[in-house]
Design an enzyme around this catalytic site. Structure first.
Site, PDB file in Angstrom:
ATOM      1  N   SER A 133       0.854  -1.183   0.000  1.00 46.84           N
ATOM      2  CA  SER A 133       0.000   0.000   0.000  1.00 46.84           C
ATOM      3  C   SER A 133       0.895   1.240   0.000  1.00 46.84           C
ATOM      4  O   SER A 133       2.105   1.127  -0.178  1.00 46.84           O
ATOM      5  CB  SER A 133      -0.959  -0.026   1.174  1.00 46.84           C
ATOM      6  OG  SER A 133      -0.241  -0.136   2.355  1.00 46.84           O
ATOM      7  N   LEU A 134       0.310   2.391   0.174  1.00 45.63           N
ATOM      8  CA  LEU A 134       1.065   3.642   0.083  1.00 45.63           C
ATOM      9  C   LEU A 134       0.996   4.395   1.398  1.00 45.63           C
ATOM     10  O   LEU A 134      -0.041   4.393   2.069  1.00 45.63           O
ATOM     11  CB  LEU A 134       0.466   4.532  -1.016  1.00 45.63           C
ATOM     12  CG  LEU A 134       0.586   4.020  -2.444  1.00 45.63           C
ATOM     13  CD1 LEU A 134      -0.292   4.843  -3.378  1.00 45.63           C
ATOM     14  CD2 LEU A 134       2.039   4.070  -2.913  1.00 45.63           C
ATOM     15  N   GLU A 147      -0.286  11.409 -10.383  1.00 45.70           N
ATOM     16  CA  GLU A 147      -1.452  10.854 -11.077  1.00 45.70           C
ATOM     17  C   GLU A 147      -2.575  10.651 -10.073  1.00 45.70           C
ATOM     18  O   GLU A 147      -2.309  10.531  -8.876  1.00 45.70           O
ATOM     19  CB  GLU A 147      -1.076   9.516 -11.714  1.00 45.70           C
ATOM     20  CG  GLU A 147      -0.892   8.409 -10.691  1.00 45.70           C
ATOM     21  CD  GLU A 147       0.025   7.280 -11.140  1.00 45.70           C
ATOM     22  OE1 GLU A 147       1.226   7.548 -11.364  1.00 45.70           O
ATOM     23  OE2 GLU A 147      -0.471   6.157 -11.254  1.00 45.70           O
ATOM     24  N   LYS A 187      -5.264   9.101  -7.600  1.00 47.15           N
ATOM     25  CA  LYS A 187      -5.385   7.859  -6.846  1.00 47.15           C
ATOM     26  C   LYS A 187      -6.812   7.369  -7.044  1.00 47.15           C
ATOM     27  O   LYS A 187      -7.758   8.001  -6.571  1.00 47.15           O
ATOM     28  CB  LYS A 187      -5.092   8.104  -5.366  1.00 47.15           C
ATOM     29  CG  LYS A 187      -5.144   6.846  -4.538  1.00 47.15           C
ATOM     30  CD  LYS A 187      -4.612   7.114  -3.146  1.00 47.15           C
ATOM     31  CE  LYS A 187      -4.434   5.856  -2.325  1.00 47.15           C
ATOM     32  NZ  LYS A 187      -5.652   5.093  -2.120  1.00 47.15           N
ATOM     33  N   ASP A 241     -10.160   5.331  -6.684  1.00 44.67           N
ATOM     34  CA  ASP A 241     -10.813   4.709  -5.536  1.00 44.67           C
ATOM     35  C   ASP A 241     -11.549   3.450  -5.978  1.00 44.67           C
ATOM     36  O   ASP A 241     -12.757   3.453  -6.207  1.00 44.67           O
ATOM     37  CB  ASP A 241     -11.778   5.717  -4.897  1.00 44.67           C
ATOM     38  CG  ASP A 241     -12.155   5.306  -3.491  1.00 44.67           C
ATOM     39  OD1 ASP A 241     -11.574   4.322  -2.984  1.00 44.67           O
ATOM     40  OD2 ASP A 241     -13.014   5.970  -2.905  1.00 44.67           O
ATOM     41  N   TYR A 269      -1.323   1.140 -13.492  1.00 39.49           N
ATOM     42  CA  TYR A 269      -0.418   2.159 -12.967  1.00 39.49           C
ATOM     43  C   TYR A 269       0.859   1.590 -12.338  1.00 39.49           C
ATOM     44  O   TYR A 269       1.680   2.332 -11.818  1.00 39.49           O
ATOM     45  CB  TYR A 269      -1.128   3.065 -11.966  1.00 39.49           C
ATOM     46  CG  TYR A 269      -1.827   2.332 -10.828  1.00 39.49           C
ATOM     47  CD1 TYR A 269      -1.101   1.593  -9.907  1.00 39.49           C
ATOM     48  CD2 TYR A 269      -3.214   2.389 -10.682  1.00 39.49           C
ATOM     49  CE1 TYR A 269      -1.726   0.920  -8.882  1.00 39.49           C
ATOM     50  CE2 TYR A 269      -3.853   1.721  -9.654  1.00 39.49           C
ATOM     51  CZ  TYR A 269      -3.101   0.986  -8.754  1.00 39.49           C
ATOM     52  OH  TYR A 269      -3.716   0.315  -7.749  1.00 39.49           O
ATOM     53  N   LYS A 329       5.197   9.581  -7.408  1.00 40.70           N
ATOM     54  CA  LYS A 329       6.198   8.510  -7.467  1.00 40.70           C
ATOM     55  C   LYS A 329       7.500   9.067  -8.020  1.00 40.70           C
ATOM     56  O   LYS A 329       7.475   9.888  -8.946  1.00 40.70           O
ATOM     57  CB  LYS A 329       5.713   7.381  -8.395  1.00 40.70           C
ATOM     58  CG  LYS A 329       4.399   6.761  -7.970  1.00 40.70           C
ATOM     59  CD  LYS A 329       3.844   5.781  -8.998  1.00 40.70           C
ATOM     60  CE  LYS A 329       2.475   5.282  -8.542  1.00 40.70           C
ATOM     61  NZ  LYS A 329       1.771   4.499  -9.552  1.00 40.70           N
ATOM     62  N   LYS A 331      -3.661  12.658   0.021  1.00 39.28           N
ATOM     63  CA  LYS A 331      -5.103  12.429   0.085  1.00 39.28           C
ATOM     64  C   LYS A 331      -5.883  13.744   0.037  1.00 39.28           C
ATOM     65  O   LYS A 331      -5.422  14.765   0.546  1.00 39.28           O
ATOM     66  CB  LYS A 331      -5.462  11.688   1.392  1.00 39.28           C
ATOM     67  CG  LYS A 331      -4.751  10.377   1.590  1.00 39.28           C
ATOM     68  CD  LYS A 331      -5.124   9.322   0.574  1.00 39.28           C
ATOM     69  CE  LYS A 331      -6.447   8.671   0.851  1.00 39.28           C
ATOM     70  NZ  LYS A 331      -6.421   7.685   1.931  1.00 39.28           N
ATOM     71  N   CYS A 387     -15.882  -2.331  34.079  1.00 38.63           N
ATOM     72  CA  CYS A 387     -16.120  -2.877  32.751  1.00 38.63           C
ATOM     73  C   CYS A 387     -17.606  -3.152  32.572  1.00 38.63           C
ATOM     74  O   CYS A 387     -18.207  -3.855  33.394  1.00 38.63           O
ATOM     75  CB  CYS A 387     -15.324  -4.171  32.584  1.00 38.63           C
ATOM     76  SG  CYS A 387     -15.734  -5.054  31.067  1.00 38.63           S
ATOM     77  N   CYS A 414     -18.091  -7.204  32.285  1.00 33.40           N
ATOM     78  CA  CYS A 414     -17.851  -8.204  33.337  1.00 33.40           C
ATOM     79  C   CYS A 414     -17.811  -7.599  34.731  1.00 33.40           C
ATOM     80  O   CYS A 414     -17.668  -8.326  35.709  1.00 33.40           O
ATOM     81  CB  CYS A 414     -16.554  -8.970  33.059  1.00 33.40           C
ATOM     82  SG  CYS A 414     -15.060  -8.015  33.338  1.00 33.40           S
ATOM     83  N   CYS A 459     -10.282  -2.847  31.027  1.00 34.71           N
ATOM     84  CA  CYS A 459     -10.893  -3.816  31.926  1.00 34.71           C
ATOM     85  C   CYS A 459      -9.787  -4.687  32.492  1.00 34.71           C
ATOM     86  O   CYS A 459      -8.927  -5.166  31.762  1.00 34.71           O
ATOM     87  CB  CYS A 459     -11.895  -4.660  31.131  1.00 34.71           C
ATOM     88  SG  CYS A 459     -12.321  -6.198  31.943  1.00 34.71           S
ATOM     89  N   CYS A 488     -13.241 -11.852  31.370  1.00 31.38           N
ATOM     90  CA  CYS A 488     -14.175 -10.906  30.758  1.00 31.38           C
ATOM     91  C   CYS A 488     -14.658 -11.480  29.429  1.00 31.38           C
ATOM     92  O   CYS A 488     -13.859 -11.720  28.521  1.00 31.38           O
ATOM     93  CB  CYS A 488     -13.482  -9.564  30.530  1.00 31.38           C
ATOM     94  SG  CYS A 488     -14.530  -8.400  29.632  1.00 31.38           S
TER      95      CYS A 488
HETATM   96  S1  IVH Z   1       0.791   2.737  -6.805  1.00 26.73           S
HETATM   97  C1  IVH Z   1       3.788  -0.111  -4.509  1.00 26.73           C
HETATM   98  N1  IVH Z   1      -0.912   4.287  -8.038  1.00 26.73           N
HETATM   99  O1  IVH Z   1      -3.952   2.830  -3.589  1.00 26.73           O
HETATM  100  C2  IVH Z   1       2.555   0.728  -4.538  1.00 26.73           C
HETATM  101  N2  IVH Z   1      -1.731   2.929  -6.271  1.00 26.73           N
HETATM  102  O2  IVH Z   1      -3.310   3.153  -0.785  1.00 26.73           O
HETATM  103  C3  IVH Z   1       1.763   0.545  -5.755  1.00 26.73           C
HETATM  104  N3  IVH Z   1      -4.141   3.118  -5.919  1.00 26.73           N
HETATM  105  O3  IVH Z   1      -3.011  -0.477  -3.020  1.00 26.73           O
HETATM  106  C4  IVH Z   1       0.558   1.387  -5.755  1.00 26.73           C
HETATM  107  N4  IVH Z   1      -4.531   4.572  -7.516  1.00 26.73           N
HETATM  108  O4  IVH Z   1      -4.853  -0.031  -4.769  1.00 26.73           O
HETATM  109  C5  IVH Z   1      -0.746   3.382  -7.058  1.00 26.73           C
HETATM  110  N5  IVH Z   1      -2.315   5.652  -9.257  1.00 26.73           N
HETATM  111  C6  IVH Z   1      -2.140   4.763  -8.291  1.00 26.73           C
HETATM  112  C7  IVH Z   1      -3.210   4.316  -7.518  1.00 26.73           C
HETATM  113  C8  IVH Z   1      -2.964   3.392  -6.500  1.00 26.73           C
HETATM  114  C9  IVH Z   1      -5.071   3.837  -6.563  1.00 26.73           C
HETATM  115  C10 IVH Z   1      -4.422   2.244  -4.784  1.00 26.73           C
HETATM  116  C11 IVH Z   1      -3.792   0.887  -4.832  1.00 26.73           C
HETATM  117  C12 IVH Z   1      -2.967   0.792  -3.589  1.00 26.73           C
HETATM  118  C13 IVH Z   1      -3.616   1.804  -2.719  1.00 26.73           C
HETATM  119  C14 IVH Z   1      -2.672   2.296  -1.653  1.00 26.73           C
END
Ligand code: IVH
Length: 739
Positions: free
Chosen positions: A106-107, A140, A142, A144, A250, A314, A338, A443, A446, A461, A467
């Site tokens: 993830s990021l 670029e 992100k 959803d 991506y 990136k 974000k 608590c 319990c 607790c 509990c």
């Molecule tokens: S790069 C090694 N680029 O965001 C990391 N992720 O919060 C590769 N996502 O798991 C991810 N748009 O599902 C990348 N332009 C984008 C993205 C993107 C959406 C998602 C992706 C990732 C999550 C992390």
């Protein structure tokens, strides 16, 4: 009389489900076939994907039988999605698992300009770049949606897998093939190419899908992301095919041949190969340009036609990405900036207290339901009693010191997937009779005392395993996906078993004695509502499969406070086997008893300073708070006994030291000194650790290797005295194969 008449009429037509097949009219038969198709589909889904059977096996068979009989009598009414056409009974076996050749990460997040400036600065520092050296990024949107990895071998799509836990995802190949924007073949590609990106649904397609679902009396989706996820994870490929999914590429995983030299060119290459890539992808020469592009994307957000929740930055050059590498779950070379969370005002109806796995009393806001960012929110976290009182983690006021009271108007926000939170309170709308919230000191589950330790805002607790709330939460954690992950035994089931008198599961070991205990009982599980021969057999088999468990999963599953997946893995790699781990922790518990010859106190600090404690504390990557919590758990006789009972049911698999690909420095202690010219200290350290070496700050008899650059002083001298092997930077790079 009119009322009575309608009663009579209702009573006169028995529920359609009860009408014998021979008595059905054609119109009734059609309605019945529709109902049965839905009911069977729901049962399949509940059984295979939601770990929560809704009918027992006999009930399921009755549904299928009735469907077949009606189809026999009215062959013309047979539906195109008839359940009788689904070979092998319930749809397939759920999804198979796919181990990702390269983990799907993830990021890290940035929320404001300062975070973006820090991101650039930390990369420069890591790479040793001066602030005026050019450094190009890409920016670029992100998307959803949900991430998907597509594996092509010699240009043919062979597997498509969801992210899952990052290491292992679900095999959704058949479904991915139905997505128009995912090419089946890639011209001119040989070997392996894994293309990664996001599956999503456009706003227009989402609205049309929900309208269709509503017209068909089926469930609608809360937002496009849920719709995309629900559609991709359909066991019936035909359902996915009917859903308008799209894919943006991506990123990539395993590749036989590098795609390009830069991120930007790699994306252009993916576009040439036939993938959709995002048209708002730009190259930017630093934080200012990144943020300018962020502002442009934010301004266009409402008209893009699909959901985005930020902008991803990136590092453009792929050789720099390689040098920067990864932290445990996120790359150092990328960050997600974000968008600010959406906000809404609503009224606080009540405050409930939930007791968690580690005994923490968590206040939860019960809200008048309100829509925030397309999702209806009726609960929000209130963190702890200080938070409710308007006091932050560092003791300073939050919300200008305003407390939160039942009856207040509060501002709610959601950021990404996280639990909704409360941003503000409107004092002008506070009811006159609103009282400050008085946080419980016992608590609610319990009745044990709920205590606060120094420096901890959380009240806990003190009941431990007595509990019921803690015990149930521990069990839920134990069966969770990152832990034992037993198919058919989810949170709901363990909760039910916990309260079961005949076949209780009160601690993890009880899961593994279920089959034996059921054999000994007169009343059998299979005869209960919601269960049947097959589901019981499957459950017991799934439990047996998990008797073999890796050491890191076992340690994580114990639910010890502060011991998350990363710490569990660190312990597992350090000790290798359960016995080695347990013996050291026990020794740390037992030592002060023998040393002091008297009863021990209650604080973990009493263990501090013992040799085994020191041994635990010396493990790289886990702090003393974690060690204290671990030792404290084993110092509790009841918990220790419960762990022993569990382990007696298992075969724990050893974990090898980090896979270092035959690295010549694995397990060695390395010291860097002097100035390095081809890499920074941070980079050298991360690289050495990635190869399984331990990096120390000073030379001692334990040092195996000294890497000395120009200007090395006393450390080089000491190493020479101790006869420790010494290399220069080039010698080091040659040794590890980076030259
Ligand atoms: S790069 C090694 N680029 O965001 C990391 N992720 O919060 C590769 N996502 O798991 C991810 N748009 O599902 C990348 N332009 C984008 C993205 C993107 C959406 C998602 C992706 C990732 C999550 C992390």
């Amino acid at each position: 009389m009119a009322d009575a008449g309608s009663d009579v009429k209702l009573g006169a037509e028995p529920a359609l489900a009860e009408v014998p097949v021979a008595d059905l009219t054609a119109e009734q038969a059609q309605r019945e076939l529709a109902r049965l198709a839905l009911a069977i589909e729901a049962a399949n889904r509940a059984y295979h994907t939601e770990d929560a059977p809704v009918v027992d096996d006999a009930g399921y068979d009755r549904l299928k039988q009735r469907n077949a009989e009606i189809e026999d009598r009215f062959p013309d009414l047979k539906r195109s999605d008839s359940p009788s056409e689904q070979v092998g009974g319930p749809v397939a076996e759920g999804f198979g698992k796919v181990t990702h050749a390269v983990r799907m990460l993830s990021l890290a997040n940035a929320f404001d300009p300062a975070d973006v400036v820090d991101f650039d600065a930390s990369i420069r520092k890591y790479l040793g770049l001066a602030s005026d050296t050019p450094l190009i990024y890409t920016a670029e949107p992100k998307i959803d949606g949900l991430s998907l990895s597509l594996r092509y071998e010699d240009g043919r799509l062979v597997t498509a897998a969801t992210r899952g836990d990052g290491a292992v995802g679900e095999n959704v190949t058949a479904n991915a093939r139905t997505i128009d924007t995912i090419p089946e073949t890639l011209a001119g590609v040989t070997g392996v190419l894994e293309v990664r990106g996001e599956v999503y649904m456009s706003h227009a397609d989402f609205a049309a899908l929900n309208a269709r679902q509503e017209a068909a009396g089926q469930k609608t989706f809360a937002n496009p992301r849920n719709a995309a996820a629900g559609s991709l994870r359909q066991l019936d490929t035909k359902v996915t095919a009917a859903r308008p999914l799209r894919f943006f590429a991506y990123a990539w995983g395993e590749v036989s041949e590098p795609l390009a030299q830069t991120q930007f060119e790699a994306i252009a290459r993916l576009s040439d190969l036939g993938f959709d890539t995002n048209p708002l992808t730009r190259r930017c020469d630093g934080p200012e340009a990144l943020m300018a592009h962020y502002d442009r994307i934010a301004a266009d957000r409402a008209t893009l036609g699909y959901d985005i929740d930020g902008v991803v930055y990136k590092v453009d050059k792929l050789d720099l990405q390689r040098r920067l590498g990864f932290r445990s779950t996120t790359p150092r070379w990328a960050i997600a900036h974000k968008f600010p969370a959406e906000l809404a005002w609503t009224q606080l109806k009540g405050i409930d207290i939930q007791v968690g796995r580690t005994g923490a009393l968590s206040p939860v806001a019960r809200l008048e339901p309100v829509t925030v960012g397309g999702v209806v929110v009726s609960n929000a976290t209130l963190h702890n009693e200080d938070y409710i009182a308007g006091v932050g983690g560092d003791g300073s006021p939050i919300r200008d010191g305003k407390d939160i009271r039942v009856g207040d108007w509060v501002q709610v926000y959601r950021a990404g997937d996280v639990i909704p939170k409360i941003a503000d309170v409107d004092l002008t709308r506070r009811p006159d009779d609103a009282e400050p919230f008085s946080f419980p000191t016992v608590c609610p589950e319990c009745g044990s005392d709920a205590l606060r330790e120094d420096d901890d805002a959380v009240r806990r607790c003190s009941g431990g395993l007595i509990c019921p709330a803690q015990a149930v939460e521990q069990l839920k954690h134990f069966v969770s996906r990152q832990a034992f992950d037993i198919e058919g035994l989810g949170a709901k089931q363990v909760e039910a078993f916990y309260h079961d008198d005949q076949l209780p599961v009160r601690e993890p070991a009880d899961i593994f004695t279920l089959a034996r205990r059921d054999d000994e009982n007169v009343a059998k599980l299979k005869n209960r509502d919601g269960w049947g021969e097959t589901s019981v057999k499957n459950l017991m088999q799934a439990i047996d499969e998990k008797r073999q468990i890796s050491l890191n999963r076992l340690i994580f599953s114990l639910g010890i406070r502060h011991v998350g997946e990363t710490a569990a893995m660190t312990f597992a790699r350090h000790f290798g086997s359960w016995d080695a781990f347990r013996d050291t922790v026990r020794a740390a518990v037992d030592e002060p008893l023998t040393a002091q010859g008297g009863p021990v106190g209650t604080s973990a600090s009493r263990f501090d300073g013992s040799p085994h404690w020191a041994q635990l504390d010396a493990i790289d990557g886990v702090g003393s708070v974690t060690i204290a919590s671990l030792v404290e758990t084993f110092a509790n006789d009841a918990e220790r006994a419960a762990i022993d009972r569990l382990v007696a049911e298992l075969q724990v698999q050893d974990v090898a030291a980090p896979a270092t690909g035959g690295s010549p420095v694995a397990g060695k202690t390395v010291v860097f000194t002097g100035s390095l010219e081809k890499m920074t200290r941070a980079e050298a350290k991360a690289r050495a650790e990635g190869l399984g070496a331990k990096v120390a700050g000073s030379v001692s008899a334990k040092t195996d290797l000294l890497v000395a650059g120009p200007g090395a002083g006393s450390k080089a001298k000491k190493a020479a005295e101790l006869g420790i092997e010494t290399l220069d930077e080039d010698g080091w790079l040659a040794l590890i194969g980076d030259a």
